[in-house]
Design a protein around this motif. Structure first.
Motif, PDB file in Angstrom:
ATOM      1  N   ASP A  17       8.065   4.151   9.095  1.00  0.00           N
ATOM      2  CA  ASP A  17       7.403   3.693   7.868  1.00  0.00           C
ATOM      3  C   ASP A  17       6.969   4.898   7.038  1.00  0.00           C
ATOM      4  O   ASP A  17       5.852   4.962   6.512  1.00  0.00           O
ATOM      5  CB  ASP A  17       6.187   2.813   8.170  1.00  0.00           C
ATOM      6  N   ALA A  18       7.857   5.867   6.914  1.00  0.00           N
ATOM      7  CA  ALA A  18       7.551   7.115   6.235  1.00  0.00           C
ATOM      8  C   ALA A  18       8.045   7.089   4.794  1.00  0.00           C
ATOM      9  O   ALA A  18       8.835   6.232   4.394  1.00  0.00           O
ATOM     10  CB  ALA A  18       8.189   8.286   6.989  1.00  0.00           C
ATOM     11  N   ALA A  19       7.566   8.044   4.012  1.00  0.00           N
ATOM     12  CA  ALA A  19       8.019   8.237   2.637  1.00  0.00           C
ATOM     13  C   ALA A  19       8.612   9.636   2.517  1.00  0.00           C
ATOM     14  O   ALA A  19       8.039  10.602   3.026  1.00  0.00           O
ATOM     15  CB  ALA A  19       6.866   8.070   1.656  1.00  0.00           C
ATOM     16  N   THR A  55       0.840  -1.199   0.000  1.00  0.00           N
ATOM     17  CA  THR A  55       0.000   0.000   0.000  1.00  0.00           C
ATOM     18  C   THR A  55       0.873   1.246   0.000  1.00  0.00           C
ATOM     19  O   THR A  55       1.632   1.471   0.933  1.00  0.00           O
ATOM     20  CB  THR A  55      -0.916   0.023   1.238  1.00  0.00           C
ATOM     21  N   PRO A  56       0.797   2.056  -1.043  1.00  0.00           N
ATOM     22  CA  PRO A  56       1.636   3.261  -1.089  1.00  0.00           C
ATOM     23  C   PRO A  56       1.172   4.305  -0.089  1.00  0.00           C
ATOM     24  O   PRO A  56      -0.018   4.404   0.239  1.00  0.00           O
ATOM     25  CB  PRO A  56       1.472   3.753  -2.527  1.00  0.00           C
ATOM     26  N   LEU A  57       2.118   5.091   0.392  1.00  0.00           N
ATOM     27  CA  LEU A  57       1.766   6.247   1.221  1.00  0.00           C
ATOM     28  C   LEU A  57       1.304   7.411   0.353  1.00  0.00           C
ATOM     29  O   LEU A  57       0.489   8.226   0.781  1.00  0.00           O
ATOM     30  CB  LEU A  57       2.966   6.685   2.059  1.00  0.00           C
ATOM     31  N   VAL A  58       1.835   7.487  -0.845  1.00  0.00           N
ATOM     32  CA  VAL A  58       1.439   8.519  -1.803  1.00  0.00           C
ATOM     33  C   VAL A  58       1.083   7.831  -3.114  1.00  0.00           C
ATOM     34  O   VAL A  58       1.885   7.087  -3.668  1.00  0.00           O
ATOM     35  CB  VAL A  58       2.565   9.544  -2.042  1.00  0.00           C
ATOM     36  N   LEU A  69       2.036   8.222 -10.168  1.00  0.00           N
ATOM     37  CA  LEU A  69       3.167   7.561  -9.518  1.00  0.00           C
ATOM     38  C   LEU A  69       2.753   7.087  -8.136  1.00  0.00           C
ATOM     39  O   LEU A  69       1.732   7.518  -7.595  1.00  0.00           O
ATOM     40  CB  LEU A  69       4.390   8.482  -9.441  1.00  0.00           C
ATOM     41  N   GLU A  70       3.571   6.208  -7.565  1.00  0.00           N
ATOM     42  CA  GLU A  70       3.345   5.691  -6.219  1.00  0.00           C
ATOM     43  C   GLU A  70       4.654   5.730  -5.441  1.00  0.00           C
ATOM     44  O   GLU A  70       5.721   5.439  -5.993  1.00  0.00           O
ATOM     45  CB  GLU A  70       2.827   4.250  -6.267  1.00  0.00           C
ATOM     46  N   VAL A  71       4.556   6.098  -4.171  1.00  0.00           N
ATOM     47  CA  VAL A  71       5.703   6.077  -3.266  1.00  0.00           C
ATOM     48  C   VAL A  71       5.282   5.302  -2.024  1.00  0.00           C
ATOM     49  O   VAL A  71       4.237   5.589  -1.425  1.00  0.00           O
ATOM     50  CB  VAL A  71       6.166   7.495  -2.882  1.00  0.00           C
ATOM     51  N   LEU A  84      -3.278   9.867   0.143  1.00  0.00           N
ATOM     52  CA  LEU A  84      -2.183  10.070   1.075  1.00  0.00           C
ATOM     53  C   LEU A  84      -2.423   9.200   2.299  1.00  0.00           C
ATOM     54  O   LEU A  84      -3.469   9.328   2.945  1.00  0.00           O
ATOM     55  CB  LEU A  84      -2.082  11.539   1.490  1.00  0.00           C
ATOM     56  N   ASP A  85      -1.491   8.325   2.593  1.00  0.00           N
ATOM     57  CA  ASP A  85      -1.584   7.453   3.764  1.00  0.00           C
ATOM     58  C   ASP A  85      -2.915   6.702   3.787  1.00  0.00           C
ATOM     59  O   ASP A  85      -3.581   6.597   4.823  1.00  0.00           O
ATOM     60  CB  ASP A  85      -1.404   8.276   5.036  1.00  0.00           C
TER      61      ASP A  85
END
Length: 234
Positions: free
Chosen positions: A204-206, A8-11, A35-37, A73-74
């Motif tokens: 667990d940050a981006a 699961t992306p954060l962004v 895009l995904e981060v 977001l998140d």
């Protein structure tokens, strides 16, 4: 480099576009960017001047209104068909996003400690707790010896490190950085990137950074290239 540890992306961006003006004066700053981060990733946005990097960063930060697209977001859908889904974007930014700008934007009437502590107090921390946390962050960035200095008395590099401490104050899961190491020498730039990397892993940050700083290119897990408002490759 960090491995992707979550599906699961954060962004997550889907078809983000942004134009300024209409008709013959219309400028398309972003064109259908997706895009995904993911958590624990540190990524860069690269591209020539005018390619849309800062525009994209400001949309991710819920500062600039897009013309079209969707964004999560998140895990929260915050933008759908170009419309914000939250009425209080300020609270969203305070809860989930940390900002590091190219220019430090410190409050000139507060010393270094209070420039960091004010973010914690806005989130509900008492003054003592906020100042202790601020002091710890300033120490981590090797600027603790200047904790009582006013912004006008700080060098450019010192002021930027205070600004970075401010961005980390609420331990956000998404950190957006616009040229975060431009004013720093190689050693300090390494310290900043190591701190961001540790935060990404521990929380667990981006981390998403716009940069031209070749000193830190090898610190990124992934690099997204923008050209004429389009994602060239990912």
């Amino acid at each position: 480099m960090a491995e992707q540890e979550s599906d699961t992306p954060l962004v997550r961006l889907d078809g983000i576009s942004k134009h300024f003006g209409e008709g013959e004066t219309r400028v398309d700053a972003l064109r259908d960017v997706s895009l995904e981060v993911f958590p624990r990733q540190v990524v860069a946005l690269l591209g020539p001047s005018g390619s849309g990097k800062t525009t994209l960063l400001n949309i991710i930060g819920c500062i600039l209104d897009p013309s079209a697209g969707a964004m999560e977001l998140d895990g929260e859908l915050v933008l759908h068909e170009g419309q914000w889904q939250r009425s209080d974007l300020r609270r969203l930014r305070l809860e989930k996003i940390g900002f590091i700008f190219q220019f430090h934007n410190l409050l000139p009437f507060l010393d270094a400690t209070d420039n960091v502590a004010v973010v914690l107090q806005l989130a509900g921390a008492d003054s003592g707790t906020a100042r202790r946390r601020a002091g710890d962050l300033l120490d981590d960035l090797e600027i603790g010896h200047r904790k009582y200095a006013m912004p006008a008395k700080l060098s450019g590099g010192e002021a930027q490190r205070v600004a970075i401490a401010r961005a980390l104050a609420n331990s956000p899961r998404i950190i957006l950085a616009d040229e975060p190491t431009a004013a720093l020498d190689s050693k300090r730039a390494g310290i900043v990137m190591d701190l961001l990397r540790n935060l990404a892993v521990e929380r667990d940050a981006a981390i998403i950074a716009v940069t031209h700083d070749e000193k830190i290119f090898d610190r990124f897990d992934r690099i997204f290239h923008l050209r004429d408002g389009r994602l060239a490759d990912a």
